[in-house]
Motif scaffolding. Structure first.
Motif, PDB file in Angstrom:
ATOM      1  N   ILE A 280       0.688  -1.176   0.010  1.00 54.92           N
ATOM      2  CA  ILE A 280      -0.098   0.050   0.038  1.00 54.92           C
ATOM      3  C   ILE A 280       0.785   1.313   0.026  1.00 54.92           C
ATOM      4  O   ILE A 280       1.919   1.267   0.650  1.00 54.92           O
ATOM      5  N   VAL A 337      -7.829   0.025   3.165  1.00 57.19           N
ATOM      6  CA  VAL A 337      -7.478   1.250   3.350  1.00 57.19           C
ATOM      7  C   VAL A 337      -8.842   2.265   3.398  1.00 57.19           C
ATOM      8  O   VAL A 337      -9.513   2.362   2.314  1.00 57.19           O
ATOM      9  N   ILE A 346      -6.612   8.394   7.508  1.00 65.16           N
ATOM     10  CA  ILE A 346      -6.447   7.002   6.585  1.00 65.16           C
ATOM     11  C   ILE A 346      -6.134   6.022   7.604  1.00 65.16           C
ATOM     12  O   ILE A 346      -4.948   5.811   8.061  1.00 65.16           O
ATOM     13  N   LEU A 348      -6.128   1.432   8.649  1.00 66.21           N
ATOM     14  CA  LEU A 348      -5.862   0.221   7.841  1.00 66.21           C
ATOM     15  C   LEU A 348      -6.646  -1.124   8.511  1.00 66.21           C
ATOM     16  O   LEU A 348      -6.884  -1.071   9.871  1.00 66.21           O
ATOM     17  N   SER A 528      -4.393  -2.439  -3.251  1.00 65.83           N
ATOM     18  CA  SER A 528      -4.777  -2.712  -1.732  1.00 65.83           C
ATOM     19  C   SER A 528      -5.276  -4.118  -1.977  1.00 65.83           C
ATOM     20  O   SER A 528      -5.206  -5.066  -2.804  1.00 65.83           O
TER      21      SER A 528
END
Length: 584
Positions: A280, A337, A346, A348, A528
């Motif tokens: 990512i 994400v 952001i 995870l 992703s």
């Protein structure tokens, strides 16, 4: 004084490092386990997303060949591959690209990676041969990006053996330009995750590639041969522990359709090695420069922070995304994400092995993460080996949900341990809007409840009806295409970005959408989920709001704001022009 999680993990590093020398005494995958949390009472709230697998009627009939069906002898047969939504012909409709593998004894006739053109009526046509994309081998990941800024998205595919860069010629065909671009490997490698990323912000997309293990059929151990070839007391394929780790690579785009290996110069080689998987690239600390996260199997995951001078420093442990909450290595596979709690940062979501919880990591906006797996109630599910995933708003209520795929790596195990079935359902964790999630399977539709041995998945709106659909790789059977038959009155907004000073694909651009009292952040990503690439039109559910404010932070540093944008449309923004094209 009690320690916070990151302080605890920093103190635990010594223990992890010393344990690394003892891995040969353990099984081949990380042994971390998590007792499932008690499931809270069902909320009873309606979930308006309903997923139906329409792959067959859409024309997706060919199986994804990957290793043995009843058993697998080598780890190469087990990891599977990814897929992508890509509008390769720029007609405004998402096409599909699906990778495939082979078998140790050779591929069945007709096996190949496949490109499907969207016919705009719910069906697809296989244009693989016409497009010049026929290929067979042990494919792993795919990332999408316009590396030469010509207005057409290109494909980079990782493989065991030789990775490939497919240049989009703009006429419906692709050309393999791996050698000409300087990306040829003199020695076979096991390419795993990949991402296009403009790490030096020069307007040209660079390339990061993770490598899984160093493997050869000639020297590979066989099931039961040593302690890395057993699981739950049964002989199984060997690894990844006990096999040499791969080394990850960074390639700088020279701006002339060639790349230069800067792995050493950029500090990537100086970091710890790992069994790297999904990659990512996003600006986790919000300093305007993209960072790189590598989900790693049975080793600490890696977070490379951008130093703004062409180099990186690895800080996964310090920032809380390398290890479990109790400081142990996990089998990191895929990564979702998104901004699950609507704080403009952001977060995870990382998938793991059976008997362990998938990890939800909350970002404080400065690139420091806290493990929210327990507080978010995601830890109720530990039964499956999980792979593809996303933080995506499936019901357009304005709160991003979690989705994941699952499937075993040891198909023979279920004969003696039926609780570890080879094929598993998918799962949705519906966002309840208060920082917690509720697991749904049957309630999300038959496409979610159906059992498959799945790997990568990608999220996109293939029928342009304003909701998120899902493409899923299933091993040794055709892929799934889950059409979202969404009901209710929730609204949505899609944002498509075109870079001018920034890279044309706008990879690394951050969009903040404000609707009502909510703010949601997303970034344009090249990879992703698990080895996969999503529709690069960013999708925002708006709930009942009919207007939204949109802020775009371009990789070039330009910030543009658009007020009172009407819902239920595709908003196309060209960097610096202040012109917005609207459409459905």
């Amino acid at each position: 004084m009690p320690l916070d999680r990151r302080a605890f993990v920093r103190l635990s590093v010594g223990g992890v490092v010393s344990a690394a020398g003892q891995r040969l005494l353990a099984q081949g995958v990380a042994t971390h386990t998590a007792k499932p949390l008690a499931r809270p009472a069902i909320s009873g709230r309606a979930f308006n997303a309903h997923f139906v697998d329409v792959a067959s009627s859409a024309g997706l009939h060919e199986p994804v060949i990957y290793g043995g069906v009843e058993s697998k002898k080598y780890i190469l047969e087990a990891t599977g591959c990814g897929c992508a939504f890509i509008d390769y012909d720029n007609d405004g409709w998402m096409d599909l690209f699906i990778l495939t593998g082979t078998r140790p004894e050779g591929a069945p006739f007709g096996t190949t990676n496949r490109l499907y053109k969207n016919n705009r009526d719910g069906t697809f046509t296989d244009v693989t041969e016409k497009a010049g994309l026929k290929a067979v081998g042990w494919a792993s990941g795919v990332c999408v990006g316009d590396y030469n800024n010509d207005g057409f998205e290109d494909l980079f595919c990782t493989c065991f053996g030789q990775n490939k860069l497919h240049r989009n010629n703009g006429d419906g065909t692709f050309t393999d330009v791996t050698k000409e671009a300087g990306l040829w490997n003199d020695q076979p490698r096991w390419g795993a995750g990949c991402t296009f990323v403009d790490y030096n912000r020069d307007g040209h997309l660079d390339l990061f590639v993770s490598n899984y293990v160093r493997f050869s059929f000639e020297h590979a151990p066989v099931p039961g041969e040593n302690t890395n070839c057993n699981w739950k007391g049964l002989p199984v394929l060997c690894g990844p522990r006990g096999l040499p780790m791969g080394r990850h690579s960074l390639y700088r785009n020279n701006g002339d359709e060639t790349f230069t290996d800067v792995t050493q110069k950029a500090g990537i080689a100086a970091a710890n090695t790992s069994y790297g998987m999904t990659v990512i690239a996003a600006d986790f600390d919000e300093d305007g420069w993209p960072d790189i996260y590598v989900a790693s199997d049975s080793t600490p995951s890696l977070l490379y922070m951008n130093n703004h001078d062409g180099t990186f420093r690895e800080e996964g442990v310090q920032r809380g995304v390398a290890l479990s909450d109790d400081g142990a290595e996990q089998a990191g596979m895929g990564v979702g994400v998104g901004d699950y709690d609507l704080d403009g940062h952001i977060d995870l979501f990382k998938t793991h092995f059976a008997d362990d919880a998938n990890g939800l990591y909350h970002n404080d906006g400065k690139g420091n993460f806290d493990d929210a797996t327990r507080t978010g109630r995601v830890g109720v599910e530990t039964r499956y080996i999980c792979w593809g995933t996303g933080i995506v708003d499936l019901d357009n209520d304005g709160y991003p949900d979690l989705f994941l795929t699952a499937g075993n790596v040891y198909p023979e195990v279920e004969r003696k341990l039926p609780q570890y079935a080879n094929k598993n359902p998918r799962a949705v964790f519906r966002n309840l809007g208060n920082g917690t999630f509720e697991e749904l399977v049957e309630q999300a539709g038959p496409g979610v409840a159906a059992a498959h041995c799945s790997r990568g998945c990608a999220f996109g709106d293939f029928d342009n009806d304003g909701d998120v659909d899902i493409l899923i790789v299933n091993l040794n059977e055709p892929p799934s295409l889950l059409r979202n038959d969404l009901s209710g009155n929730n609204h949505w907004l899609k944002v498509k970005l075109i870079g001018t000073k920034s890279n044309r694909s706008a990879i690394g651009a951050r969009v903040l959408v404000r609707y009502g009292a909510k703010t949601q952040a997303q970034e344009v990503l090249s990879q992703s989920s698990y080895y996969s690439s999503n529709d690069q039109r960013l999708h925002f559910g708006l709930g009942l709001e009919k207007l939204a404010d949109v802020e775009v932070r371009w990789p070039s540093g330009l910030v543009e704001k658009f007020r009172r944008v009407a819902a239920n449309q595709l908003m196309t923004i060209k960097e610096g022009s202040r012109t917005v094209a609207s459409g459905k």
